[in-house]
Design a protein around this motif. Structure first.
Motif, PDB file in Angstrom:
ATOM      1  N   GLY A  50       0.844  -1.182   0.000  1.00 24.56           N
ATOM      2  CA  GLY A  50       0.000   0.000   0.000  1.00 24.56           C
ATOM      3  C   GLY A  50       0.882   1.236   0.000  1.00 24.56           C
ATOM      4  O   GLY A  50       1.863   1.294   0.731  1.00 24.56           O
ATOM      5  N   LEU A  51       0.532   2.212  -0.831  1.00 23.64           N
ATOM      6  CA  LEU A  51       1.337   3.424  -0.964  1.00 23.64           C
ATOM      7  C   LEU A  51       0.446   4.654  -0.803  1.00 23.64           C
ATOM      8  O   LEU A  51      -0.597   4.750  -1.454  1.00 23.64           O
ATOM      9  N   VAL A  52       0.858   5.560   0.056  1.00 19.63           N
ATOM     10  CA  VAL A  52       0.162   6.827   0.241  1.00 19.63           C
ATOM     11  C   VAL A  52       1.196   7.938   0.075  1.00 19.63           C
ATOM     12  O   VAL A  52       2.196   7.963   0.790  1.00 19.63           O
ATOM     13  N   SER A  97       4.272   7.006   2.527  1.00 18.58           N
ATOM     14  CA  SER A  97       4.280   5.865   3.439  1.00 18.58           C
ATOM     15  C   SER A  97       3.994   4.635   2.590  1.00 18.58           C
ATOM     16  O   SER A  97       3.050   4.615   1.803  1.00 18.58           O
ATOM     17  N   LEU A  98       4.841   3.613   2.731  1.00 16.19           N
ATOM     18  CA  LEU A  98       4.746   2.404   1.913  1.00 16.19           C
ATOM     19  C   LEU A  98       4.718   1.205   2.842  1.00 16.19           C
ATOM     20  O   LEU A  98       5.635   1.007   3.641  1.00 16.19           O
ATOM     21  N   VAL A 138       6.231  -0.977   7.497  1.00 16.55           N
ATOM     22  CA  VAL A 138       5.775   0.243   6.848  1.00 16.55           C
ATOM     23  C   VAL A 138       6.955   1.214   6.858  1.00 16.55           C
ATOM     24  O   VAL A 138       7.612   1.397   7.884  1.00 16.55           O
ATOM     25  N   SER A 176       8.258   5.068   5.858  1.00 14.81           N
ATOM     26  CA  SER A 176       7.789   6.431   5.590  1.00 14.81           C
ATOM     27  C   SER A 176       8.982   7.329   5.309  1.00 14.81           C
ATOM     28  O   SER A 176      10.029   7.203   5.944  1.00 14.81           O
ATOM     29  N   GLU A 202      -1.196   8.568   7.667  1.00 12.27           N
ATOM     30  CA  GLU A 202      -0.803   8.074   6.345  1.00 12.27           C
ATOM     31  C   GLU A 202      -0.276   6.638   6.418  1.00 12.27           C
ATOM     32  O   GLU A 202      -0.511   5.840   5.506  1.00 12.27           O
ATOM     33  N   GLU A 203       0.430   6.312   7.479  1.00 11.44           N
ATOM     34  CA  GLU A 203       0.919   4.943   7.648  1.00 11.44           C
ATOM     35  C   GLU A 203      -0.252   3.981   7.843  1.00 11.44           C
ATOM     36  O   GLU A 203      -0.263   2.879   7.282  1.00 11.44           O
ATOM     37  N   ALA A 222      -1.729   3.438   4.420  1.00 14.38           N
ATOM     38  CA  ALA A 222      -0.912   2.525   3.605  1.00 14.38           C
ATOM     39  C   ALA A 222      -1.145   1.078   4.030  1.00 14.38           C
ATOM     40  O   ALA A 222      -1.255   0.175   3.181  1.00 14.38           O
ATOM     41  N   GLN A 267      -4.513  -0.019   2.717  1.00 12.69           N
ATOM     42  CA  GLN A 267      -4.424  -0.319   1.287  1.00 12.69           C
ATOM     43  C   GLN A 267      -3.800  -1.688   1.052  1.00 12.69           C
ATOM     44  O   GLN A 267      -4.244  -2.460   0.204  1.00 12.69           O
TER      45      GLN A 267
END
Length: 180
Positions: A90-92, A107-108, A119, A121, A149-150, A153, A156
């Motif tokens: 998941g990527l934000v 954040s990935l 995660v 960031s 955001e984390e 992610a 997602q």
């Protein structure tokens, strides 16, 4: 300098013998691996030849020609290893510093089927400065405080990517596939 040369000459035969011994062990191990690879290739070729004749896999597994239990055990092992891969992502992207910057921060999340993973960031600030963080995730939860955001992610990454025919989102167990 001469003392060092004399010491090296004193241990030189032992070093040579240790090197030769290591080469012999590695050579033997290489032969063992070569034999195993050849056996696997032959098994695959036999399976390909049987499937190439149009026989169905299920009837082939039920026959005496191939050890079905061995194939099922192998498939279960593959399923176990695949479920541990960090294949869910998941990527934000977001703006961490205000109106003038673009969405350079991110954040990935990388998770497996058990919701374990990491995660990462990166907060990009003004003047090219960025701060990077990595936080472990166990069962979808981190022992560290997570930003909004984390959390996004991770959410997602946990969303199903491919749905099964019966609506189940998890990958099926190999026995379930064979029995259908």
């Amino acid at each position: 300098m001469d003392g060092l040369m004399n010491e090296l000459q004193g241990v030189f035969p032992e070093v040579i013998l240790a090197g030769i011994g290591l080469l012999v062990v590695l050579g033997f191990w290489m032969m063992v691996l070569t034999v195993q690879v050849r056996r696997q290739k032959r098994s695959i070729q036999r399976l390909e030849s049987k499937l190439g004749k149009g026989e169905e896999l299920k009837s082939l597994l039920e026959s005496d020609q191939i050890d079905g239990d061995l194939v099922i055990a192998h498939l279960e092992g593959i399923h176990t290893r695949l479920s541990k891969l960090k294949g869910r992502m998941g990527l934000v992207r977001y703006n961490a510093i205000g109106e003038r910057a673009s969405d350079l921060s991110f954040s990935l999340a990388f998770l497996d089927e058990n919701k374990d993973g990491i995660v990462i960031s990166s907060l990009s600030g003004s003047q090219g400065v960025s701060y990077n963080y990595a936080k472990p995730i166990q069962q979808g939860i981190s022992s560290y405080r997570l930003s909004k955001e984390e959390h996004e992610a991770i959410a997602q990454a946990l969303q199903p990517t491919i749905e099964m025919e019966d609506g189940d989102n998890a990958s099926p167990h190999p026995m379930e596939v064979i029995q259908k």
